[in-house]
Write a protein that holds these residues in place. Structure first.
Motif, PDB file in Angstrom:
ATOM      1  N   GLN A 324       0.826  -1.205   0.000  1.00 55.15           N
ATOM      2  CA  GLN A 324       0.000   0.000   0.000  1.00 55.15           C
ATOM      3  C   GLN A 324       0.864   1.261   0.000  1.00 55.15           C
ATOM      4  OE1 GLN A 324      -3.151   0.337  -0.320  1.00 55.15           O
ATOM      5  NE2 GLN A 324      -4.287  -1.367   0.550  1.00 55.15           N
ATOM      6  N   THR A 325       1.971   1.227   0.732  1.00 51.41           N
ATOM      7  CA  THR A 325       2.882   2.376   0.773  1.00 51.41           C
ATOM      8  C   THR A 325       3.427   2.682  -0.616  1.00 51.41           C
ATOM      9  OG1 THR A 325       3.525   1.900   3.050  1.00 51.41           O
ATOM     10  CG2 THR A 325       5.023   3.285   1.769  1.00 51.41           C
ATOM     11  N   ARG A 353      -7.546  -2.177  -8.383  1.00 54.77           N
ATOM     12  CA  ARG A 353      -8.738  -1.794  -7.627  1.00 54.77           C
ATOM     13  C   ARG A 353      -8.383  -0.832  -6.501  1.00 54.77           C
ATOM     14  NH1 ARG A 353     -11.328  -4.961  -4.626  1.00 54.77           N
ATOM     15  NH2 ARG A 353     -13.316  -3.889  -4.798  1.00 54.77           N
ATOM     16  N   GLU A 354      -7.218  -1.033  -5.891  1.00 53.97           N
ATOM     17  CA  GLU A 354      -6.775  -0.117  -4.831  1.00 53.97           C
ATOM     18  C   GLU A 354      -6.513   1.274  -5.390  1.00 53.97           C
ATOM     19  OE1 GLU A 354      -6.387  -0.708  -1.563  1.00 53.97           O
ATOM     20  OE2 GLU A 354      -7.016  -2.810  -1.673  1.00 53.97           O
ATOM     21  N   LEU A 355      -6.052   1.346  -6.626  1.00 55.24           N
ATOM     22  CA  LEU A 355      -5.669   2.621  -7.239  1.00 55.24           C
ATOM     23  C   LEU A 355      -6.814   3.297  -7.970  1.00 55.24           C
ATOM     24  CD1 LEU A 355      -2.270   1.403  -8.722  1.00 55.24           C
ATOM     25  CD2 LEU A 355      -2.492   3.145  -6.942  1.00 55.24           C
ATOM     26  N   ASN A 356      -7.843   2.522  -8.312  1.00 55.92           N
ATOM     27  CA  ASN A 356      -8.903   3.014  -9.181  1.00 55.92           C
ATOM     28  C   ASN A 356      -9.680   4.156  -8.534  1.00 55.92           C
ATOM     29  OD1 ASN A 356     -10.553   3.212 -11.375  1.00 55.92           O
ATOM     30  ND2 ASN A 356     -11.377   1.140 -11.257  1.00 55.92           N
ATOM     31  N   ALA A 357      -9.578   5.323  -9.132  1.00 58.21           N
ATOM     32  CA  ALA A 357     -10.281   6.508  -8.628  1.00 58.21           C
ATOM     33  C   ALA A 357     -10.534   7.443  -9.803  1.00 58.21           C
ATOM     34  CB  ALA A 357      -9.466   7.213  -7.548  1.00 58.21           C
ATOM     35  N   GLU A 358     -11.517   8.307  -9.654  1.00 65.00           N
ATOM     36  CA  GLU A 358     -11.915   9.195 -10.741  1.00 65.00           C
ATOM     37  C   GLU A 358     -10.782  10.129 -11.164  1.00 65.00           C
ATOM     38  OE1 GLU A 358     -14.319  10.129 -13.693  1.00 65.00           O
ATOM     39  OE2 GLU A 358     -14.883   8.718 -12.115  1.00 65.00           O
ATOM     40  N   GLU A 359      -9.917  10.503 -10.206  1.00 64.54           N
ATOM     41  CA  GLU A 359      -8.833  11.433 -10.528  1.00 64.54           C
ATOM     42  C   GLU A 359      -7.605  10.757 -11.130  1.00 64.54           C
ATOM     43  OE1 GLU A 359      -8.662  10.543  -6.043  1.00 64.54           O
ATOM     44  OE2 GLU A 359     -10.188  11.013  -7.566  1.00 64.54           O
ATOM     45  N   PRO A 368      -4.591 -12.149 -22.582  1.00 67.52           N
ATOM     46  CA  PRO A 368      -5.702 -11.305 -23.023  1.00 67.52           C
ATOM     47  C   PRO A 368      -6.270 -10.512 -21.847  1.00 67.52           C
ATOM     48  CG  PRO A 368      -6.507 -13.493 -22.529  1.00 67.52           C
ATOM     49  CD  PRO A 368      -5.026 -13.512 -22.219  1.00 67.52           C
ATOM     50  N   VAL A 369      -7.295  -9.704 -22.117  1.00 72.86           N
ATOM     51  CA  VAL A 369      -8.044  -9.045 -21.041  1.00 72.86           C
ATOM     52  C   VAL A 369      -8.997 -10.093 -20.466  1.00 72.86           C
ATOM     53  CG1 VAL A 369      -9.723  -7.271 -20.466  1.00 72.86           C
ATOM     54  CG2 VAL A 369      -7.871  -6.749 -22.068  1.00 72.86           C
ATOM     55  N   GLU A 370      -8.722 -10.537 -19.240  1.00 76.43           N
ATOM     56  CA  GLU A 370      -9.541 -11.607 -18.653  1.00 76.43           C
ATOM     57  C   GLU A 370     -10.783 -11.059 -17.956  1.00 76.43           C
ATOM     58  OE1 GLU A 370      -7.305 -14.286 -16.256  1.00 76.43           O
ATOM     59  OE2 GLU A 370      -6.226 -15.109 -17.967  1.00 76.43           O
ATOM     60  N   TYR A 371     -10.642  -9.948 -17.239  1.00 78.80           N
ATOM     61  CA  TYR A 371     -11.761  -9.355 -16.532  1.00 78.80           C
ATOM     62  C   TYR A 371     -11.847  -7.871 -16.885  1.00 78.80           C
ATOM     63  CZ  TYR A 371     -10.988 -13.545 -13.723  1.00 78.80           C
ATOM     64  OH  TYR A 371     -10.787 -14.835 -13.324  1.00 78.80           O
ATOM     65  N   LYS A 372     -13.053  -7.391 -17.081  1.00 79.64           N
ATOM     66  CA  LYS A 372     -13.253  -5.988 -17.411  1.00 79.64           C
ATOM     67  C   LYS A 372     -13.431  -5.181 -16.131  1.00 79.64           C
ATOM     68  CE  LYS A 372     -15.303  -7.140 -21.881  1.00 79.64           C
ATOM     69  NZ  LYS A 372     -16.512  -7.109 -22.734  1.00 79.64           N
ATOM     70  N   LEU A 373     -12.617  -4.129 -15.983  1.00 84.48           N
ATOM     71  CA  LEU A 373     -12.634  -3.297 -14.790  1.00 84.48           C
ATOM     72  C   LEU A 373     -13.162  -1.913 -15.131  1.00 84.48           C
ATOM     73  CD1 LEU A 373      -9.123  -4.173 -13.286  1.00 84.48           C
ATOM     74  CD2 LEU A 373     -11.332  -5.154 -12.673  1.00 84.48           C
ATOM     75  N   THR A 374     -14.246  -1.539 -14.498  1.00 87.36           N
ATOM     76  CA  THR A 374     -14.805  -0.206 -14.707  1.00 87.36           C
ATOM     77  C   THR A 374     -13.816   0.858 -14.232  1.00 87.36           C
ATOM     78  OG1 THR A 374     -17.034  -1.080 -14.354  1.00 87.36           O
ATOM     79  CG2 THR A 374     -16.748   1.313 -14.196  1.00 87.36           C
ATOM     80  N   GLY A 375     -13.575   1.860 -15.076  1.00 86.81           N
ATOM     81  CA  GLY A 375     -12.668   2.943 -14.711  1.00 86.81           C
ATOM     82  C   GLY A 375     -11.242   2.733 -15.173  1.00 86.81           C
ATOM     83  N   VAL A 376     -10.941   1.542 -15.721  1.00 90.26           N
ATOM     84  CA  VAL A 376      -9.595   1.238 -16.213  1.00 90.26           C
ATOM     85  C   VAL A 376      -9.658   1.113 -17.732  1.00 90.26           C
ATOM     86  CG1 VAL A 376      -7.675  -0.392 -16.191  1.00 90.26           C
ATOM     87  CG2 VAL A 376      -8.968   0.052 -14.092  1.00 90.26           C
ATOM     88  N   ASN A 377      -8.749   1.801 -18.437  1.00 86.89           N
ATOM     89  CA  ASN A 377      -8.682   1.735 -19.895  1.00 86.89           C
ATOM     90  C   ASN A 377      -7.845   0.508 -20.281  1.00 86.89           C
ATOM     91  OD1 ASN A 377      -9.890   4.511 -20.509  1.00 86.89           O
ATOM     92  ND2 ASN A 377      -8.225   5.017 -19.105  1.00 86.89           N
TER      93      ASN A 377
END
Length: 579
Positions: A324-325, A353-359, A368-377
């Motif tokens: 986390q640090t 997921r820990e980093l995913n934020a609107e800013e 390949p892309v195995e799982y689709k993550l909202t907010g990640v390009n």
């Protein structure tokens, strides 16, 4: 009973009985006087059952409800994960009846049929079972989810196998396969009808999803057709079928995944969405021609895997805090290493997921892309189109990223771009195939990356393995000998450990799910100086241990002592390191 799935009236009446059942709960210590009083008042006002109110308010734990009702009625409760069900006896009741009343026959002796039921007081269910079997019925309690699992195993799947065997010697129903509506998201349960192949395929897929299977292997052999499950990293043989049904099963799977059924000489890939009850998963299919026919492997991609936190992965608190640090820093290269199948991609998703934020502008390059993550390009590597890891990485740097995730560093070009990105103000996450955290640094140097660049760019390395988690229903304690303690470096204060046994809940393996064991190498000044002087991986690892790093083996031993896994599991995944 985890929820009130009650089909009859007798048990419902019992649960609404404020005086009789309520006073029994109070007398036996299941609830206190205040909780019963408030629950009775609310149930009366809202027209709800007493039990529903007590459970919703947390007064009566769901886990103790069946025990309480069992004692109140004098009907025993059984744990289906710990009993052996006779498959021939289970088949005495049609699947439709078993599902309608939520019951499963367990054993037959002296003209009496012992039946596990969600509602043992259901008179109509008891009457129908007596009429169908001609036997007296001895009802017992069992959990709804355990009964459902038993029905799926002993009635749905096994009966489908029997029907396939029956049809194998006749004219098979290949033509019926073409009636399947092929689309990316189809409810195949509604279409299975009486088609033996489709019913069997659907049953296997459903069972695999419920049991937590990661891959299903449909394999033609010289003398038959075999279905194997990969559960918690281990392949288990589940079904042996006639070679005559292979073509129909393979065709069914290929239609589902929108693959070319007529093409049997060249590998193909396909994908579809599958529903198993309330669970919806993605299935990635791959066909491969072999000397005995086409083999299909179905990879089950459960979206819940992409929602796991660092703690869910089994990280010790110290490791989680260290990671986390590093995630709070604006730049640097964080590597996750380990062999194939060690859960590196799952860990990368947890980090995102820990980093995913609107800013944050987060870009991932995956194959390949195995799982689709909202907010990640998310960008998928496309080799025929020329979109490789280096190309995708170069172009991602023009997209104003804050965080870049690279599925894997495979070559010098990718490594150099990743390090340059980390040195120019980006946080970069990636993986490498190495055995230990220290070896990751040596591997990058072998690729041609200069030591002074590594010393400036790398923030930390997380090495991990996956071990199977002991089944909570059947694990048992044993005494550890002094010789074992010395050889395995187990603390002398430990006298007992757990071992695997096997039950219905874990399909007889003794394990259910997996957990990570980790070593975290923090890139401090001492490590940097060793890298700059081009020291070997062993020297770097020794310095990290002096600084407080626990190896994956030591972390595994901690989880063994906690009763989460076994010594054999830890040795299995770390022998190449410790040896």
């Amino acid at each position: 009973m985890d929820h009130p799935r009650l089909s009859g009236t007798s048990l419902v009446t019992i649960m609404q009985n404020y005086d009789g059942f309520g006073q029994f709960l109070l007398a036996q210590g299941y609830v206190d006087e205040e909780g019963l009083s408030v629950g009775t008042e609310l149930a009366s006002q809202n027209g709800e059952s007493l039990v529903d109110v007590l459970m919703s308010r947390g007064v009566l734990p769901k886990s103790r409800l069946s025990e309480a009702v069992s004692r109140y009625l004098g009907i025993p409760e059984v744990n289906l994960t710990r009993v052996n069900i006779d498959s021939s006896v289970a088949g005495l009741i049609p699947e439709e009846i078993a599902r309608r009343y939520t019951l499963i026959p367990l054993e037959r002796r002296s003209g009496v049929l012992r039946v596990a039921m969600l509602d043992p007081t259901h008179e109509r269910a008891l009457r129908d079972v007596r009429m169908l079997t001609g036997l007296d019925v001895e009802p017992v309690f069992a959990r709804a989810e355990d009964i459902d699992a038993a029905i799926r195993k002993f009635l749905t799947v096994e009966q489908s196998v029997a029907r396939l065997a029956h049809y194998a010697d006749g004219v098979f129903e290949d033509q019926t396969i073409w009636s399947i509506e092929s689309s990316e998201t189809t409810d195949f349960e509604a279409q299975e009808g009486e088609v033996p192949t489709l019913k069997f395929v659907y049953s296997v897929l459903h069972e695999a999803v419920v049991q937590g299977v990661s891959d299903i292997h449909w394999e033609p052999r010289n003398s038959g057709f075999v279905v194997r499950y990969r559960i918690d990293g281990k392949l288990i043989r589940k079904h042996d079928l006639s070679a005559k049904v292979a073509r129909s099963i393979v065709s069914c799977l290929k239609v589902m995944a929108q693959m070319d059924v007529a093409e049997r000489r060249f590998p193909q890939d396909g994908r579809m969405t599958f529903s198993a009850g309330l669970r919806r998963v993605d299935l990635r299919m791959s066909s491969m021609p072999t000397v005995y026919g086409e083999k299909i492997v179905v990879r089950i991609l459960d979206p819940e895997m992409a929602q796991r936190s660092l703690n869910d992965l089994g990280m010790r608190s110290e490791v989680e805090k260290g990671v986390q640090t590093l995630l709070q820093r604006p730049n640097g290269l964080l590597l996750v290493v380990g062999p194939t199948g060690s859960g590196k991609t799952t860990t990368l998703y947890a980090l995102l997921r820990e980093l995913n934020a609107e800013e944050q502008n987060i870009i991932s390059i995956e194959e390949p892309v195995e799982y689709k993550l909202t907010g990640v390009n998310q960008v998928q590597v496309n080799l025929p189109a020329g979109l490789t890891f280096p190309v995708g990485l170069k172009h991602s740097l023009r997209q104003d990223p804050d965080v870049i995730m690279i599925g894997e560093i495979r070559d010098e070009e990718t490594a150099r771009i990743a390090i340059t990105a980390s040195l120019t103000g980006h946080l970069v996450l990636s993986t490498l195939h190495t055995n230990t955290a220290a070896e990751a640094l040596a591997r990058l140097i072998d690729m041609g990356v200069e030591p002074f660049l590594l010393a400036s760019a790398v923030s930390g390395v997380l090495s991990q393995r996956l071990v199977r988690r002991l089944c909570e229903h059947c694990k048992t304690l044993y005494k550890v000998s002094e010789a074992e303690k010395r050889v395995l470096r187990i603390p002398t204060s430990v006298s007992q450990l757990y071992r695997a046994v096997g039950c219905l809940d874990c399909l007889g393996t003794g394990f259910r799910g997996r957990i990570g064991i980790h070593e975290f190498l923090l890139y401090d000044q001492e490590i940097k100086e060793l890298v700059l002087s081009v020291q070997n991986a062993r020297d770097i690892e020794q310095q990290a241990i002096v600084s407080g790093m626990l190896t994956v083996y030591e972390d595994g031993l901690l989880k063994v002592i906690q009763g989460l896994t076994t010594v054999e599991e830890v040795l299995r995944v770390t022998s190449s390191i410790e040896g």
